[in-house]
Every structure is written in structure tokens, then in C-alpha cells.
Design an enzyme around this catalytic site. Sequence first.
Site, PDB file in Angstrom:
ATOM      1  N   LYS B 181       0.859  -1.179   0.000  1.00  0.00           N
ATOM      2  CA  LYS B 181       0.000   0.000   0.000  1.00  0.00           C
ATOM      3  C   LYS B 181       0.902   1.239   0.000  1.00  0.00           C
ATOM      4  O   LYS B 181       2.058   1.175   0.418  1.00  0.00           O
ATOM      5  CB  LYS B 181      -0.948   0.037   1.201  1.00  0.00           C
ATOM      6  CG  LYS B 181      -0.334   0.051   2.567  1.00  0.00           C
ATOM      7  CD  LYS B 181       0.089   1.373   3.130  1.00  0.00           C
ATOM      8  CE  LYS B 181      -0.954   2.462   2.969  1.00  0.00           C
ATOM      9  NZ  LYS B 181      -0.409   3.740   3.580  1.00  0.00           N
ATOM     10  N   THR B 192       5.808   6.494   2.855  1.00  0.00           N
ATOM     11  CA  THR B 192       4.675   5.785   3.454  1.00  0.00           C
ATOM     12  C   THR B 192       4.229   4.676   2.585  1.00  0.00           C
ATOM     13  O   THR B 192       3.322   4.824   1.785  1.00  0.00           O
ATOM     14  CB  THR B 192       3.439   6.602   3.713  1.00  0.00           C
ATOM     15  OG1 THR B 192       3.740   7.464   4.755  1.00  0.00           O
ATOM     16  CG2 THR B 192       2.280   5.740   4.230  1.00  0.00           C
ATOM     17  N   GLU B 279      -1.113   9.921  -5.200  1.00  0.00           N
ATOM     18  CA  GLU B 279      -2.195  10.866  -4.917  1.00  0.00           C
ATOM     19  C   GLU B 279      -2.355  11.856  -6.070  1.00  0.00           C
ATOM     20  O   GLU B 279      -1.449  12.609  -6.403  1.00  0.00           O
ATOM     21  CB  GLU B 279      -1.914  11.616  -3.620  1.00  0.00           C
ATOM     22  CG  GLU B 279      -2.155  10.727  -2.410  1.00  0.00           C
ATOM     23  CD  GLU B 279      -1.789  11.395  -1.095  1.00  0.00           C
ATOM     24  OE1 GLU B 279      -1.132  12.439  -1.123  1.00  0.00           O
ATOM     25  OE2 GLU B 279      -2.178  10.849  -0.053  1.00  0.00           O
ATOM     26  N   ASN B 403      -4.268  16.523  -0.342  1.00  0.00           N
ATOM     27  CA  ASN B 403      -3.392  16.798   0.792  1.00  0.00           C
ATOM     28  C   ASN B 403      -3.805  18.008   1.605  1.00  0.00           C
ATOM     29  O   ASN B 403      -3.394  18.161   2.752  1.00  0.00           O
ATOM     30  CB  ASN B 403      -1.944  16.917   0.316  1.00  0.00           C
ATOM     31  CG  ASN B 403      -1.388  15.553   0.009  1.00  0.00           C
ATOM     32  OD1 ASN B 403      -1.264  14.728   0.900  1.00  0.00           O
ATOM     33  ND2 ASN B 403      -1.133  15.284  -1.257  1.00  0.00           N
ATOM     34  N   THR B 408      -9.462  16.611   7.190  1.00  0.00           N
ATOM     35  CA  THR B 408     -10.800  17.101   7.519  1.00  0.00           C
ATOM     36  C   THR B 408     -11.870  16.086   7.140  1.00  0.00           C
ATOM     37  O   THR B 408     -11.563  15.053   6.567  1.00  0.00           O
ATOM     38  CB  THR B 408     -11.088  18.431   6.825  1.00  0.00           C
ATOM     39  OG1 THR B 408     -10.916  18.232   5.422  1.00  0.00           O
ATOM     40  CG2 THR B 408     -10.156  19.484   7.336  1.00  0.00           C
TER      41      THR B 408
END
Lengths: 408, 408
Positions: B181, B192, B279, B403, B408
Amino acid sequence: VAVGNDTLPELLPVPGVRLATVSAGIKRAGRKDLVLMELDEGATAAAVFTRNAFCAAPVTVAREHLGTSAGKPRYLLINTGNANAGTGASGLEAARACARAVAATADVPDSLVLPFSTGVIGEPLPTALIEAALPAAFSALSADGWTEAASGIMTTDTRPKGCSLRFAGGDREYVITGIAKGAGMIRPDMATMLAYIATDMAVEPGLLRQMLVDAVETTFNRITVDGDTSTNDACVLMATAAAGNPPLADAGSALYPALRQALEQVCLVLAQGLVRDGEGASKFVTVDVRGGRSERECLDVAFTIAHSPLVKTALFASDPNWGRLLAAIGRAGLVDLDVNLVGVYLNDILIASGGCRAESYTEEQGIAAMAPAEIVIRVELNRGDSSAAVWTTDFSYDYVRINAEYRT
Amino acid sequence: VAVGNDTLPELLPVPGVRLATVSAGIKRAGRKDLVLMELDEGATAAAVFTRNAFCAAPVTVAREHLGTSAGKPRYLLINTGNANAGTGASGLEAARACARAVAATADVPDSLVLPFSTGVIGEPLPTALIEAALPAAFSALSADGWTEAASGIMTTDTRPKGCSLRFAGGDREYVITGIAKGAGMIRPDMATMLAYIATDMAVEPGLLRQMLVDAVETTFNRITVDGDTSTNDACVLMATAAAGNPPLADAGSALYPALRQALEQVCLVLAQGLVRDGEGASKFVTVDVRGGRSERECLDVAFTIAHSPLVKTALFASDPNWGRLLAAIGRAGLVDLDVNLVGVYLNDILIASGGCRAESYTEEQGIAAMAPAEIVIRVELNRGDSSAAVWTTDFSYDYVRINAEYRT
């Protein structure tokens, strides 16, 4: 958009410098895109240039002419709208042709003319248009030309940048005035920025160069927008000698501290002005790292934070994301970093210590600290006495838009 | 969004490994967020971890337990939804508590359990929820659990990543299966990402570690999305020994080349899969640098291009902006770079040479080359025999959105 509402201050004339800003129609008709600067005979100049191996043709020529003239050029010619970069041998010839045309009009050797260009990379410089505009430029030369020149050197800048000071030296006053353009591709080692600073003091070329290098190191080399550097950067410091003082030859001179301080002040205002007008900037961020073993490691931490896209997008979102700050500090390459000693502050709010969120910290404090357009991120390393600060912006949708659409 | 339509291939069971994926309700109820892996006694394992000084608590504990167990762990426990990073001393205790709970259920020493976490930084790990889910996890252990585990370890990933191969070694077949992942904060030095790869071959721990380090160097350490690294990265290679071969002890073993090749293939597929699912990615970009004096300088050029926000926004805009490519090459810090020897290609189109746009190049060619979702940027330095490639993505509005909004 830009951070804050800075307007261009009054720019004082510098005895011994005359400027003209005219339209050559380089990118579009009518835009004032050509600046000519004339220095008195006896003036000295120093410059620092981009360290990019793919430097633009005018950088090559300006560096060469500055050497040939022994640091005593008479003219600077600056065009926007075309960077004359990535243009190979014909670009070099174009830069020389511009210098030659100015020299012929003024009846001085070519080597007393320094050419500068900024704008689109890879397009041929329209030398004929520039040469055709020179008579108008020579006619328009004026000591009051700084304000117009500050706009004349802009590219994607949203506003002109300038700074002007009177400063005392011995029994009289001197003046220093500077203008700069930037906006994108700003980072250490001279990014796409042009800056021109002049004083009426007399300074020997060797000392002038050392003073410029020192001032740039703690100002222009400590700002970053996106980590990219450009092919065209240049920062020029001119000393016209019009004040008639005995020329400063070394750092022991009585006038040295006054000039040095004034120069650093002007460079700092200009450098921070470039960041405030960074592409897509909505925040002006000071990253202040203290308690390091050396200035170098403080700068490593500061730039790692300032270049982190994750930190920059969090800044754009006004998100007090201390986890991303810790992660950036942790990968800055510091030897034997004890993360338990590190403190991270937003303005004066302690947000992280001991490797985690500070006990005293509340999310409300963090949100309040992130709300203003001007933010200080302070890192206390607690392992030495050195410190260093850099200035940067956030990463916004507008940054992507501006740079995705720039060529269209 | 992600580049391409890759679907998860069939993931072959690896004799000696059983997996379970269950819901602990860490971030929200019902989401399958906990993966347990069980290894046969006699299996060996090796791991590489993030080099970030702010490493997460589970990284500290997993590294310690791997050492204590002499490279022979029996269980891996992986949770998503919470990174247990930036959590200080209590985070460390939480990671130990999870390992202890698995060990108690399985009746093995704590040190035979390796904990891993990924997700939000700075929130306390809900150990009680994890412990409560363990009985269900133990009941669900199955050799066929790879596919579900590939989804169970995801965070912002848009799709699971996995790769499985059968490979011949001597007179029989072996199997290797891996899952990973990633999605954000991906760059060299282990960002990550979590990756778990297992084979049924028997390999001594020392050799296993060397093989993993070598394979990671040319695969996971050559991908980058945004230049950031995370606090939690880990890549684990397991050798169950279920195949019954005499354990491989050194690179001279007859079975070594076959395993090495299969491992590199799996790592490459997983690493490139992470980039494709980066992303906000709309492009999959190979930066291939050739003709360097050393592999190191080829990597310097490749990563300078791959990290340049200006290049990445141009890629997002499908803009063949060779000027930004030249500028990036020029600031990569190569000693004595002769820019006149450098050639830059988009796919197989020569776009720049001799320091400027190639004479043969047309803007139409460039636009055509930039249109596909998969692009190769090739740089020919023409000063040596070394080469290196890295893989990256573009910088899109979605990257900023993801990002800026992540918390939120």
C-alpha cells in the site's frame, strides 16, 4: 494574488544612475518591456548569477563582460518577455548583438554593456525589435526612472518590488535603491529573479563583490517558492561613486558597516517581497530553526520543511499539521537527532515536543495560529547554539494552475 | 483516480503463510482494517524500515522484535486508520500491547510478533479495539487470505496492489506473492508504504536481508510522488521454508538467481503500482537517464527532474516543456556538465540537444508524445556508461486537494 497589500515605496534616485523603461514590443505591442540603466564613468558593479549549468545566453555574456570591464560597466539592458535561454549558439549571438547595439549608440566598448533577459525559455530573442527601441530608451534616461523600471522588469509578478533607504556614513548621507522581479522558480542558489541595487557610495570592485555575496547568502539564498532554479537569475550591485567619498577597499573601512547594513536591509526587503508575490501564494511563512549544532544543519531542516509539498499543502489549508512538520524534520538528514528534544512552535504556540503533540496544545490554538496570512514556524532543536531562518509560501491550486497554463 | 486500469491479479497462496483480514473499527465501524499474518515455525523474515528520525512506535518495536527473534518472527499485525506515529511513550506502549496480545493468544514470546500501523499521525492507537478483534482474526487465518489483505492494508489508495509469481528453481517450482500500500508521501528511502512479500523457499536470515536491501534499492527506492517520506514505512520479506529445500545461505547457492529475479520482479510491479496510484496522479512517468559517469549522478538527474514541481505541473498539463527539463538537469549538481552534449527525449522524440530545442523537433510531436497517460522522459548525458531510471507522477489539482483536505 499576493500576500499582504505592499505597495511600491518611493524609490529615491541614486546619483550616478539613470534609467529608462520603454516598449520594444517583444511579446506584445505597447507593453513596456525594455529597461536601460546608465552608470557614471567610475562606477563599479558586482553580480551573482544562477548556478544552473543550463544558464541563459545573457548570463554568459554579462558574466564575461563584467570580467572584461574589470567590474566597471556603463550600461545594463534588461528585457522581459523572452529569456533567451535554451537558444544555443544563436541565442549567444543575440545577446552579444544587443550589447553591441547599446555600445554603438553610446560609443563605448561592447564589454561595458551587460545584457539580461527574463521570460519564456526557448524562443529566439527578437533583437531587431530591441535595437529599434534603443533610441527611445537613450532619450528617456532619467535619475527618476526607478519606479517605472521596477514594473518594466516584471514577468508573472503581480506587483513591482523595490526598496530605498538613506543611510548615514561618517559626516554625510548616502542612498541605496533596489528593484527586483521574481514570482516563480524561486529557491536558493539564485532562482528566476533579477535584482538591481545601486548606491552612490564609491566601493572598489573586489569589496563590492564580497559584500554582495555576503548579503545574498542571508537574503535571496534563503527564500524558496518551489525548489526550482532558473536559467537567468542575476543580482547586480552598483556603486556609482557619485558621492565622492574615498573608495571603500576593505571591510576595515569606516563606511563599511553602514553600507553593509543598508545593503542587507534592501536585499531582505526585496527577497521577502519576492516570496510574498510567489506564484499562487496565500501565505508568507518564516521557518526559523534554532538550537542547531551548525547553521548548515539549521538550514537543512528549514529548507526540508519549506520544500515539503505536504507541509505546503497543509499551510494552504491553514491546517496545523504538526505530524507533517515532524516528518519533515525527521528526514532532513541530521546526525544523531534526538527527536525527544525537538520543539515545534506555530507563532508562539508550542504544538509538538517529545516526539508528539504537546500536552498543552489544543487544536483551537493551532487553527488560530494558522489563520493569518503571515505565519512563523519555529523549530527548537536543542542541541547547539546555531540558528537560521528561511522564507517561503504555501502550495495552492493557483500554483498548479499558473504553472500548468503558463505556456498557453 | 489512478493511472491505468490495473486490477489485482490472482494472488497465489504461499505454503507456510496464513492471513486474516477483519474489522476492528479503528476509524469507522465495519471497515476491514486489521490484517494478521501467521508464519510457520522455521520461517525467516527480513525488513527495511523508514530512515525518518521521527519513526513511528510500531517501527521501533518491529525492528527490535525482528532482532530479538533472530529474524524468525511468527506473526505480523498490521492496522490501518491510525499510524501510531507522533504518539511518544504511550504510543510505544500501545505498539507493545498489540504485540503482547497476539503473543498471548498464540502462546509465543512477544518478540515473535511484529506490529505495523498506517493512517493518521498523532492520534492514540485504540488498542482495546484491536485486542477485541484478535479472536476473530485468529479464527479467520487462511492461506487464501492475500487478496483480502491487499485491501485491508490500504489508506488513501484507490485500489489494492499485489503481484504473484511461480518460478522454477532446480527441479521444482516455488511461489512468491507480495502486497503493498502507498499512495502518498512516496519517495526514496522508504516512504509511506507497507509491503509484505513471502516465498515458500527456505533462506537464511542474513541472505534474506541482503536480497531485500538489494531489491528495494532498484525498485521501491526509485519511485517518488512528492519527495516526502513517512514515519511508518516498512517492507518485509518472508521465507517460510515450507518447500523443504536446503536453506539458501549465500549468493553462491544454485537457487539464488531464480529467487533474486522473482523478488525483483515482484518488487518492481508493486513499486510501480504505488506510483500509478499516487495521490492525484494522472500520468505514469519513467525518467530514464543514460550515459552518466556513475549511477549516482544518473539518479541525481532523474530525481531532480522527478521532484521538480515545474516539471510535474507541465506533465499534468501535457505540456512538452523542454525548457523546464533542461533547467532541472542543469541544477542537479553534476560536475563539469557540458550542456551541449545533453539530449532529451520524450518517448523516442528528440526534443532538446545542444542546449536548445532540437532542430528536428516540432511542437506537434511533443504534444503527441505527452498525450498518453504513460510517458518516458529519457536524458542522454553522453559522458559515461552508467544509467538509472526512476518512476514518478505529475502534480495535479487533485494532489493539492487530497493533501489539503486529508485531515478534515
